[in-house]
Structures are given as structure tokens and as C-alpha cells.
Design an enzyme around this catalytic site. Structure first.
Site, mmCIF file in Angstrom:
data_model
loop_
_atom_site.group_PDB
_atom_site.id
_atom_site.type_symbol
_atom_site.label_atom_id
_atom_site.label_comp_id
_atom_site.label_asym_id
_atom_site.label_seq_id
_atom_site.Cartn_x
_atom_site.Cartn_y
_atom_site.Cartn_z
ATOM 1 N N HIS A 193 0.881 -1.173 0.000
ATOM 2 C CA HIS A 193 0.000 0.000 0.000
ATOM 3 C C HIS A 193 0.916 1.220 0.000
ATOM 4 O O HIS A 193 1.881 1.267 0.762
ATOM 5 C CB HIS A 193 -0.885 0.011 1.252
ATOM 6 C CG HIS A 193 -1.600 1.317 1.451
ATOM 7 N ND1 HIS A 193 -2.755 1.640 0.779
ATOM 8 C CD2 HIS A 193 -1.305 2.387 2.245
ATOM 9 C CE1 HIS A 193 -3.149 2.840 1.161
ATOM 10 N NE2 HIS A 193 -2.298 3.317 2.038
ATOM 11 N N CYS A 245 -4.605 1.904 -4.517
ATOM 12 C CA CYS A 245 -3.721 2.933 -3.982
ATOM 13 C C CYS A 245 -2.456 3.078 -4.807
ATOM 14 O O CYS A 245 -1.921 4.183 -4.949
ATOM 15 C CB CYS A 245 -3.382 2.602 -2.527
ATOM 16 S SG CYS A 245 -2.620 0.977 -2.317
#
Length: 645
Positions: A34, A99
């Protein structure tokens, strides 16, 4: 005035993917990434829409890495305007964006560059593997973790977390992987509704909102498909969209080597999408453009699902030509069972225990031993032996961590106290126990966390330190290692690093041992190793992975083993079962080998393998009249005539 741009990188697997992925999937995945962009004193990331926080103050806490992406000459107001435009793309319902797509777009806008390649391409089938499914609750928990004040940010430009994975969590995931792999089902404890946000982390789609982002995508992927469409005003775009998504999931990047295509969507309803459409002369919706090695090779206009599939299949064929063996008719190899050969016979357990106790009583007990003779005998009689006897029940009990801890400690003591020739009853007990999935899972964890104290490493190290190992010890060790391949989580561990080196040092001389039982056991072990590799190759071809090299494959090792197997076949004149197992092993090592054209074929010519195999069928080649069993004959002929130059 230029402004620094940083990339904050978080691992949603909490280190478990790096530790366990290669052993459990055959490919190294260093993290479930992420990422956030940090610029103008704020951290910007995509989760449930676009979020902004102070650097290091998101619910993900401390980043694992902080990567310098350079500087931007843009001002904060321009970036804010860009973010507002991006909110059209990156809404909470866009499950195919993630993301990392967002930070890659931001990086391209701010600096003209991209985020590192290792972050952008998690294999698209990762979450569907037993390991990915078992890890999913951990990933989701990390992603949705409630906010709290994180610890202070590290001061260096690049930071690395020193915290290792939680051992209890690792053990529970190993158990879940073993259960799924053996039962062919997802864990019943998995959440009913996993987060869509983490689904998209391994989605095959790449969001593209500017020219720099598209250039980066084409530079870093061999095969790329780009869909220019407008889902708002174009009915054909809406019709073909689910087909495109299905194909992307089927044929997206599935291996760390990159086999598969990267799929991109460009939204022509936005101003940035219109600019990209104009750049590529798109005048019809939808339009699909196909790229190979960064160059446009074709395009397709309209919503013809069959033509889209054909064009993508052609692109992948050009990018990843199939292995030459996929066009061969190999009926004997295709019907060969790849299940491991196991040694399951249960000895007289009381007799084996009494023999081991007699060795303990007569031994010169070392002063450094961690247990007394009485403690060792008590562990044998009250813990180890009752467990082994329970395995013959209709509902056998699994080994508890406490039991295995006691047994491991006792093994370490006995390895110190007894000579090699007195240890074979202990090995025979482990041979039976390792068929228990809970024991095999424990072995896997021990090899990962503390390999030097693992019983397998102890047993292998002791035998490799002597010139002539006692027959009983060597035979039992080979059977123990063969049984280790019954576990889907332990088997790959045996083909990596230290354990593989030690096993190979024992295996190769054993293939030429004077004792027929030892040769049979070693032929069984080497077949189990080769069959495990063959299973992975067959699965890769079925899943569209082509002939690409998996991370678990090792060219030098496979050449070394192939040479040893050929020599063993040449020397085996009496035992047809040994010839059968060795020939099957050689076939598995050769068929679909990623090294066949580069190394294996020339090795086969130098060693004259075709002639060696053919000699096994002639008089005196194996027994008086050569190989006699029809299935063995067919297998040997097929390998000689179709896999050997």
C-alpha cells in the site's frame, strides 16, 4: 522552487508474504504493498476515495520504506487542482483502481516518473491461491485498521521495519494453507465479505490518467492492452466492459517473472482521458490498442467480444511463446502420477522405542546434554510413543506444539549423545510423524524461523559430516525426506536454500549406493522432488504462464540432479522399479523445463542420454532381457525419442 516528492510504502501482510510466499506459491512476493504520495507537507493516498493526512499519521502507521521520487516544479495549488480532477476517477466505487495506481498517476503528474516496478505488479491470481486466501484476513485487517497515533517517523530517507512477522500468526496461516491445499476449499473462518479495496491491490488493471503514466506502463510491461472508453455516454462500452474485466483477470500478470498482460482503462469522459485519446488518435468508442515491447502493434474498434479475446491471445502468444513441449504428444508422461512416493509402513513401535532406550542406556552421556538420560526416556514413553500409537486409530490425534517442542528438544539431545548408527529408530519415528499435516506444518515453520535447530537439518548435517553413513540411518533418512513431500507447505521448503543443499549432498551418492533398498529410496526421493517441479510447470502452462521461469526453479541444481539421475540409470542393471522411478524423474525434470533449450538439450546430447535410455530396453540393460513392464517401456521410449535430442 522545487518541492521533494516521497513515496511511503506499507506492507499489508506484515512481513508474512516476504517470509513465506516463495515456499508456498513458487514465486517471491516481498510484500502486499500500500503506498502514499507525500508532498507539500501532506500524505495523499487512495482508499475509500482520495484521503489526505499529515505525513505518517494515517491508520497504516509507520511506513516500511520511504522512497525518494525526486522533486516537482509544480506549485501546491496546481497539485490540489489535479487532485480535484482525480476525484472523478478515484471514487470509492472504482474497485479496479487501487492505492498504487493512484500514487503512480500522482508520481507521473508531479515528476514525470513512476513508482518502483516491484510495487505495481502483484500477481493478479495471488488472492486465489491457498496462501493468498489464508493471508486475506490479515491484509484486510491491516487495511481497515482503526486510526491511532503511530510511532515517530524514522529520520533516514529510507526506512526498514525491523519487526518480524508474528510467529503465532505465521503458524496459523501455515495451517490454513495446508488445510486449503489438501481439501481444495477456502477456510471457513474467512470473512464473508472481504474488502473490495484489497481486491484491487492484485487486480490486473492499471489506471492511466496522463501521458507519463502510460509511458511508464509501456516501459515496464512486455504486453499491454489499453481500453479507451466512456462508460457514461457509450452503450457498447458498457456492454464490453465486463468481458474486458473477465479477460483481464484470466490473462493478467500472474507470475513474478511478468508472464501475462497489463490491462489499462482510459476514461474518455474526463478531460485528461480525452487528451490521451487525442494523442493516440482515438475516434471510436470503445477502442482497444495492443502494445508489445512498448510498441503499438494493432488496434480494435468496437465491442466484439470474440475478436477482443482473439487479439489478446495473439498478443500473449507473441509476447510469451509456448514451451516447445506443449505441442508434443506425450501420453506416458501425461498419465504419469505426480503424487509423491511415500513410505507409510508402521513398524513395531514398542520394539523401536525399546531399541532406542537400549542405545540411550549404553551411551556415554555428554556433560553438555540439555536433558538427562531419564528425561529422554520419559519423553519417549509418555509423549512421543503415545502420539505415534494414536496415529493408527481411526481418528488419529494431531501433534500439539507442546509435544513437538518436547520431541525436538529430545532429538537435539539424542543427536549429541548417540553415534550415527544408533539414531535410526528416532528417524523412523519422525518418518511416520511427518505424514501428519500438523507435524509437516511445524517443520516448515521451524525451517523458516530457526533452521539450525530443525530436526531435518540436524539429521542431514550429521550424515553429511561422515564419509560412509550407516545403511540403516541413510535408508531411514531418505524415506523420511520422501514422506516430507506429502505436505504442500513443506515440499517447496525442501527445494530452497540450505535444506536443498544438504539434501542434495545426501541424495546424489545414495543414487549409486551398493544397497538396492537405499537406491530405491533415493530414486523415490528424487522423483518426488522432480514431480513437485513438474506440477508447478503444468499449472503454469494451464494458467497461461507460458514457459517462463518460476522463482523456485534453479538451473544449476536441476542440471546437477539430471546428470546424477542419468548416471544412476546407466548403472542400474538389476532393479526395474529403480529404473522406472529414475526415468519418471528424468522426464519430469525435462518436460516443460524453462532451461530445456538453453542448457538441458545440450546436456542430454553430451551425456548421450537417448542411447543410455534405449540400452535399458535391450538384453542385459536391466535384468536379462531389459525392461519388461509395458508401462515402464513406454515411458522410457517416450523420454528417449521425444524429449532427448
Amino acid at each position: 522552487m522545487s518541492e521533494p516528492v516521497k513515496l511511503y510504502v506499507y506492507d499489508l501482510s506484515n512481513g508474512i508474504a516476504k517470509q513465506m510466499s516463495l515456499q508456498l506459491t513458487g514465486r517471491q512476493i516481498n510484500g502486499i504493498w500500500h503506498t502514499s504520495i507525500v508532498v507539500f507537507g501532506k500524505e495523499v493516498f487512495y482508499g475509500q476515495g482520495i484521503d489526505i493526512t499529515a505525513p505518517g499519521q494515517s491508520h497504516h502507521g509507520n511506513p516500511l520504506h520511504i522512497i525518494d521520487l525526486g522533486t516537482t516544479a509544480l506549485d501546491e495549488e496546481t497539485f490540489n487542482e489535479y487532485l480535484e480532477e482525480m476525484r472523478e476517477h478515484y471514487t470509492a466505487d472504482k474497485v479496479n483502481f487501487n492505492c498504487n495506481s493512484f500514487t503512480n498517476d500522482c508520481a507521473a503528474f508531479l515528476t514525470g516518473g513512476s513508482i518502483p516496478d516491484f510495487i505495481k505488479d502483484l500477481p493478479s491470481d495471488f488472492l486465489s491461491t491457498p496462501f493468498g486466501a489464508a493471508l486475506r484476513p490479515t491484509i484486510d485487517a491491516m487495511y481497515r485498521r482503526p486510526g491511532a497515533m503511530p510511532p515517530p517517523l524514522p529520520t533516514p530517507a529510507t526506512a526498514t521495519s525491523s519487526a518480524g512477522p508474528n510467529p503465532e500468526l505465521t503458524a496459523s496461516i501455515l495451517q490454513a494453507v495446508a488445510a486449503q491445499a489438501q481439501q481444495g476449499m477456502l477456510p471457513t473462518t474467512a470473512p464473508a465479505a472481504p474488502l473490495q479495496a484489497t481486491d484491487s491491490l492484485v487486480a490486473p488493471f492499471h489506471s492511466v490518467t496522463n501521458s507519463a503514466s502510460l509511458t511508464s506502463l509501456l516501459r515496464t510491461h512486455k504486453a499491454v492492452v489499453v481500453n479507451f472508453s466512456d462508460m457514461i455516454t457509450c452503450p457498447p462500452c458498457r456492454v464490453i466492459a465486463p468481458v474486458y474485466e473477465q479477460i483481464a483477470h484470466e490473462k493478467g500478470v500472474k507470475t513474478s517473472g511478468g508472464a501475462g498482460a497489463a490491462f489499462a482503462k482510459i476514461d474518455l469522459s474526463t478531460s485528461s482521458g480525452k487528451a490521451l485519446g487525442a494523442e493516440w488518435s482515438v475516434r471510436v468508442m470503445p477502442t482497444f490498442i495492443f502494445f508489445l515491447d512498448g510498441q503499438k502493434i494493432s488496434e480494435m474498434k468496437g465491442a466484439d467480444a470474440n475478436e477482443l479475446r482473439n487479439q489478446i491471445d495473439l498478443l500473449l502468444f507473441q509476447a510469451y511463446p509456448p514451451h516447445p513441449h506443449t505441442s508434443l504428444s506425450l501420453p506416458a508422461m501425461q498419465t504419469l502420477s505426480l503424487n509423491p512416493i511415500l513410505f507409510t509402513q508402521v513398524p513395531a513401535l514398542d520394539t523401536a522405542a525399546n531399541k532406542l532406550v537400549s542405545f540411550v542406556d549404553s551411551a556415554q552421556w555428554p556433560a553438555v546434554a540439555t536433558q538427562t538420560q531419564a528425561e529422554v526416556k520419559q519423553a519417549l514413553s509418555t509423549t512421543i510413543l503415545p502420539y505415534l500409537k494414536s496415529r493408527s486409530n481411526t481418528r488419529p490425534s494431531s501433534a500439539s506444539p507442546m509435544l513437538l517442542s518436547i520431541w525436538a528438544k529430545t532429538t537435539f539431545t539424542l543427536a549429541q549423545a548417540l553415534p550415527l548408527e544408533s539414531l535410526f529408530p528416532l528417524l523412523d519415528m519422525w518418518r511416520l510423524a511427518i505424514l501428519d499435516s500438523s507435524v509437516a506444518t511445524w517443520f516448515t515453520a521451524s525451517l523458516q524461523s530457526s533452521p539450525n535447530t530443525s530436526p531435518l537439518v540436524i539429521f542431514l548435517t550429521k550424515v553429511t559430516s561422515v564419509t560412509n553413513a550407516p545403511r540403516a540411518y541413510l535408508l531411514t533418512l531418505l524415506r523420511l525426506l520422501s514422506n516430507a513431500f506429502s505436505s504442500p507447505v513443506l515440499a517447496p521448503q525442501l527445494l530452497l536454500g540450505q535444506i536443498r543443499s544438504l539434501m542434495t549432498a545426501v541424495l546424489i551418492p545414495a543414487l549409486l549406493h551398493e544397497d538396492a533398498s537405499v537406491r530405491t529410496a533415493s530414486a523415490s526421493l528424487v522423483f518426488n522432488a522432480a514431480a513437485f517441479l513438474q506440477k508447478g510447470r503444468v499449472d503454469a502452462v494451464k494458467n497461461g504462464g507460458g514457459s517462463g521461469k518460476r522463482d523456485i526453479e534453479d538451473e544449476d541444481w536441476e542440471i546437477e540432479i539430471s546428470s546424477a539421475v542419468v548416471e544412476a540409470i546407466d548403472r542400474e542393471k538389476a532393479n526395474e522399479d529403480v529404473v522406472h522411478r529414475l526415468a519418471a524423474c528424468l522426464g519430469c525434470l525435462l518436460r516443460l523445463s524453462p532451461f530445456y533449450e538453453s542448457q538441458m538439450s545440450s546436456l542430454l546430447e553430451v551425456l548421450q542420454v537417448k542411447s543410455i535410455l534405449r540400452a535399458k530396453l535391450a538384453k542385459g540393460g536391466c535384468g536379462d532381457n531389459g525392461v519388461s513392464k509395458k508401462d515402464v517401456k513406454k515411458l522410457v521410449e517416450e523420454i528417449a525419442d521425444k524429449l532427448c535430442p
